[in-house]
Design an enzyme around this catalytic site. Structure first.
Site, PDB file in Angstrom:
ATOM      1  N   GLY A   1       0.849  -1.179   0.000  1.00  0.00           N
ATOM      2  CA  GLY A   1       0.000   0.000   0.000  1.00  0.00           C
ATOM      3  C   GLY A   1       0.886   1.230   0.000  1.00  0.00           C
ATOM      4  O   GLY A   1       1.899   1.276   0.705  1.00  0.00           O
ATOM      5  N   CYS A   2       0.515   2.220  -0.791  1.00  0.00           N
ATOM      6  CA  CYS A   2       1.411   3.365  -0.982  1.00  0.00           C
ATOM      7  C   CYS A   2       1.619   4.139   0.309  1.00  0.00           C
ATOM      8  O   CYS A   2       2.746   4.507   0.650  1.00  0.00           O
ATOM      9  CB  CYS A   2       0.896   4.265  -2.103  1.00  0.00           C
ATOM     10  SG  CYS A   2      -0.817   4.800  -1.927  1.00  0.00           S
ATOM     11  N   ASN A   3       0.554   4.391   1.041  1.00  0.00           N
ATOM     12  CA  ASN A   3       0.704   5.118   2.305  1.00  0.00           C
ATOM     13  C   ASN A   3       1.448   4.274   3.325  1.00  0.00           C
ATOM     14  O   ASN A   3       2.274   4.779   4.091  1.00  0.00           O
ATOM     15  CB  ASN A   3      -0.678   5.468   2.874  1.00  0.00           C
ATOM     16  CG  ASN A   3      -1.493   6.316   1.931  1.00  0.00           C
ATOM     17  OD1 ASN A   3      -1.031   7.327   1.437  1.00  0.00           O
ATOM     18  ND2 ASN A   3      -2.715   5.891   1.646  1.00  0.00           N
TER      19      ASN A   3
ATOM     20  N   THR B   1       5.205   4.096   2.725  1.00  0.00           N
ATOM     21  CA  THR B   1       5.825   5.393   2.987  1.00  0.00           C
ATOM     22  C   THR B   1       6.046   5.598   4.481  1.00  0.00           C
ATOM     23  O   THR B   1       7.134   6.015   4.922  1.00  0.00           O
ATOM     24  CB  THR B   1       4.950   6.525   2.415  1.00  0.00           C
ATOM     25  OG1 THR B   1       4.770   6.306   1.015  1.00  0.00           O
ATOM     26  CG2 THR B   1       5.586   7.889   2.636  1.00  0.00           C
TER      27      THR B   1
END
Lengths: 347, 347, 347, 347
Positions: free
Chosen positions: A149-151, A154
């Site tokens: 998942g991108c969030n 990060t």
């Protein structure tokens, strides 16, 4: 050697970005692109920015159409990849860009997604520090990769170094993210209309309900965090792409500033795609637009007793498609950075 | 009764916004507008959106030009208002939109601003809960008002109710703000260029150095917070106006969710310009664009043990010019909401 | 074979984009980067998105520092390149991204720029149709290239095919462009501040005064237009990059629609970087973001007797840096598309 | 005297803007708001920026619910207002913000819209110059008003003065518009998603097919234009609101510049809501955001033989809701500017 590739969900944002990046990959040959409602159309009619793919037509997303390639990228809605993945041959390298194979905990899956649980694949964030080594080691030995998942990735990259080094606490983490709407995909929802987003900052999934929370906690546990808790709030801001994540964690009392900073310097020394900026510098999302790069800035705030890590990532590249390709490169024994840009498109 | 008004700094963003709002104020008559480098020009040449002011020409910003009015708004750069304010008659109502008269602590002033310390005026956030009553009570009896810092008042309004009620802790607060660049004024700096801001999220003043921090701490102390600490990070996002502040604080152990929420409901019951949204709803900055309204959404996150308060404010209105006018209305004994819009310009 | 390269103006937007593209060019080796006020700083301190250039430090922009390379890119303010270019060896390939060497007419130069006239170099738009052949033919035989004005080349590519084919008139052309502010460079001007541009459309150089007008007329004359006249209006819109040019010209009476369209199809058949979209399709600037691609959509409007050509270009790539590199590739006998992306970064 | 008001389509953008403006109208009392799929919900749940309407709940859009008010605003999709309007009493003042009653020509209606033709009502652009007088004269004597198309009225106001005065030709007009997406309403279409619009300029309805074309031609005929032809191209740019229309027309040969300019000066002398800027100045859409103001800049381009008129309008205010209310004020004999802001919300 050239590997044949199929990309499902090729009409969406993640699928499109995989294709954009693969156009410059010397070892991959995209043979098949599939979609759902757009099947039958030329790819370029749906993705007019992909000028190098004029020869491809979208097929139906079926196991038959995807099988017979060396590599299959699944860029499907959450819940859709589990069933189709189960039909692909074991020797095929499969990278799932959806959520179906990210979580190890069946309870987390049930609480945040629901539906059939398919079990976890190897998590596709190579640089992620773990108690021993990095996630890269595991990727070298797998045929099944769960792109992150991108969030989640990060935030995990922002904090895992400090947790592994024992300089910050994994409990009471706070992360607030300014994100572009492309992370939500091409879905027709009123709150994603341009009129609603232009000139406005719009929070969503406030208060502990965002699906990326258990994924972050899982990554922080891998880094040694005993029982991670996180207050996580994403805010959609008027940029098509990008994540600017501000994450804070309490410094373990008695740790001096240099030791704190050294945890991140050590974790990412020599990394091409995860870089810690010099003291006093902080990244902007434009710096990583279109690039497979995560830039981190770190500051110790002595008054609040917290470290602040600001991370900039392109949600569609390092957050999704780039992470998928980088992980695939590792799994195939290629040079890890093959085909992946490190420079952002700025201004 | 009509009060005569002078606005200094009329060529800047705050000054322009004061004038925009005053155009609809039935009791105020703007007679004089002053500026620095633009003195001598018609106001409308510098502020072409203020079509109702075709009759005014910018004069020099001097005490002579400002004196002789019932009300003087100072919208000058930080450090510039102290000297000029000292020359204005005691009976004139003076509202300073700069920082010079916000802080009570000389040490805070020295640490975060520097230069001459001018002492604190009455803080211009009427709804701000204090240990006893609200800030409104003090504004009714003053001739000197310090309009708030836009970020500071947004965070203070977000958390003061819970601190006053004893349901959240004032230490270890974390606030991250998505803000428009107009809060930084019309200054010619490379990082404020459109090319740098469009399509990007840009953090600044990371790690405990932002000048609004002592102002927030001061307000939280007024609400009863013993020794407030805050991790505060602003991020410029691509919208000209607006603040979307996400603030979290630890819930005092043993406090149930209803009691937490009730603190905010009680604090803002009956307020026109500070409203708590129903459970599960959160504000967007577009909802308050151009309006003197602060919208708050509140969620208890049981896993993290924190309350999350998301607040949307127009930095130039409720954050600055609207707060100034609302405070002036109170000081003059007018109906508090006179001339102030409550509805946002959306979409 | 590897060519050594120097880039002047490396701290600006055009210089930065040349460097971004050259990072992926297999035959070019950037040895020297120069700047004016930023000389002495690491390149990456000024251009933090260029992560692959951590080894370079900005030098002063002098002929000494630029000489001794196979290729010199000049990305300097208008009027600054003429003098320095005159000091570079004749055998060095020099590409000027400023305006100094674009115009053949001394009178045009005097009317629109002023100052010393340096004469015209070979115009760097390879695909531009000329009465005979294309501009590409001339580029193969030169050591001095004038990269185009971004707006000028966009409009010239939009209309030259129809003029060469005799199907549209060169007089009474109308072009209106939506442009991003990066075309104006990194200059500190109030009207380029983010607060001024976000959420607004701002016209400039209205009414026949824009400096790209004589450059367009020159290109249309090369295509056979007798005495071109153009009403040209650029409008800055809130995107950092991109040009969306809408150009219309009167159809020569008696010409049928198929013949009109065929002029553009013929001109750009087989071109990689200038593509005419199928009938009924029109390009968006996002489709070409970061790419060296000009996308054109064409419609015949029978009621108005005009053809409408809508062109999308990234002003910093196909409009400037990409055109420069593509032209250099030709001049050096390399494959024309080397190092140049064709796919846009969308969404 | 207070007039009772019903607003249909209150959940959409035009309906919401009517309500926002009416909140400050001293003579109008909004009693009823209706919607389609949102009927039954509190208005504020759908339009969270309209804080002053907490007391209203959306009803079904039926003639029964709308009847019984002094004034009915119809803000319905094109084609939906004709039938419902026919059921409203003759003495009710009805303002249709849809297209159903704008066109006098049944043939134009059939060509550009189709479906039942309902005939034209009085066109709601008071300042529009006609061969004799202005449109205002007709509005004073009507009970049925057709609020204009936002693009159409902007272009008509831009050019009608010159046509009426005989200084420009009505044939071969060219207009290109930078527009915000709110003009397209809250419809769930992929090309209106934020991800598609942010950072991009997107043309649509290119080549003589936009529905506002016959409406413009009709207005230019009213001003005396014999057989108007127009090349009309709208481009969606990344701002939620606003129209920046660049319109050019050929100057009648032999007309000197002062005479040309005087046509516009005469037409709009004394107008509050349509203003011609001084020579050399051009408007930005931010200057009119939220205001009922059309700002025009005019330049004679001698080389091209054309006048260029740049007009800035807020599509939802002067383009729709403000025009509707201004026209209603006239029809009711109220002061024309009642409740309508003239100052824009900038920056």
């Amino acid at each position: 050697m050239t590997f044949t590739v199929a990309v499902s969900g090729a009409s969406g944002y993640a699928g499109g970005e995989i294709l954009r990046l693969l156009a410059d990959h010397p070892d991959f040959d995209v043979r098949t692109v599939t979609a759902h409602s757009n099947a039958g159309q030329p790819l370029i009619a749906v993705q007019p920015h992909l000028r190098s793919y004029t020869h491809l037509t979208l097929k139906d997303t079926t196991a038959e159409n995807l099988a017979g390639h060396d590599i299959v990228f699944l860029a499907l809605p959450h819940g859709a990849s589990g069933a189709i993945a189960a039909q692909l041959p074991a020797e095929t390298l499969v990278i799932d860009c959806g959520a179906d194979h990210r979580l190890e905990s069946k309870a987390d899956w049930a609480a945040f997604y629901g539906g059939d649980f398919h079990g976890a694949w190897t998590y596709g964030v190579p640089e992620l520090p773990r108690l021993s080594g990095t996630q890269r080691d595991r990727l070298a030995k797998t045929k099944r990769i769960a792109a992150p998942g991108c969030n989640a990735s990060t935030v995990a990259l922002s904090l895992a170094p400090g947790i592994r080094a024992g300089v910050i606490e994994a409990s009471d983490v706070v992360s607030v993210l300014a994100v572009g709407p492309s992370g939500a995909g091409k879905s027709l929802k009123a709150h994603l209309l341009g009129s609603e987003l232009l000139g406005s900052a719009n929070p969503y999934s406030v208060g502990g309900v965002h699906r990326h929370i258990p994924e972050i906690q899982q990554a922080l546990r891998w880094a040694g965090g005993g029982n991670p808790t996180i207050s996580f709030t994403p805010v959609i801001v008027p940029m098509s792409r990008g994540i600017l994540a501000t994450s804070t964690a309490r410094i373990v009392p008695g740790t001096d500033a240099a030791t704190v900073r050294a945890a991140w310097e050590d974790a990412y020394a020599g990394e091409r795609f995860v870089q810690l900026l010099p003291e006093g510098q902080f990244p902007r999302t434009a710096d990583v637009l279109g690039a497979n790069t995560a830039l981190l800035g770190l500051q110790i705030d002595e008054n609040s007793g917290r470290v602040v890590v600001v991370a900039a990532v392109d949600n569609l590249v390092k957050g999704t498609a780039g992470a998928a390709i980088q992980s695939a490169n590792i799994a195939l024994g290629l040079t890890e950075s093959t085909g992946l840009p490190v420079n952002g498109v700025a201004p």
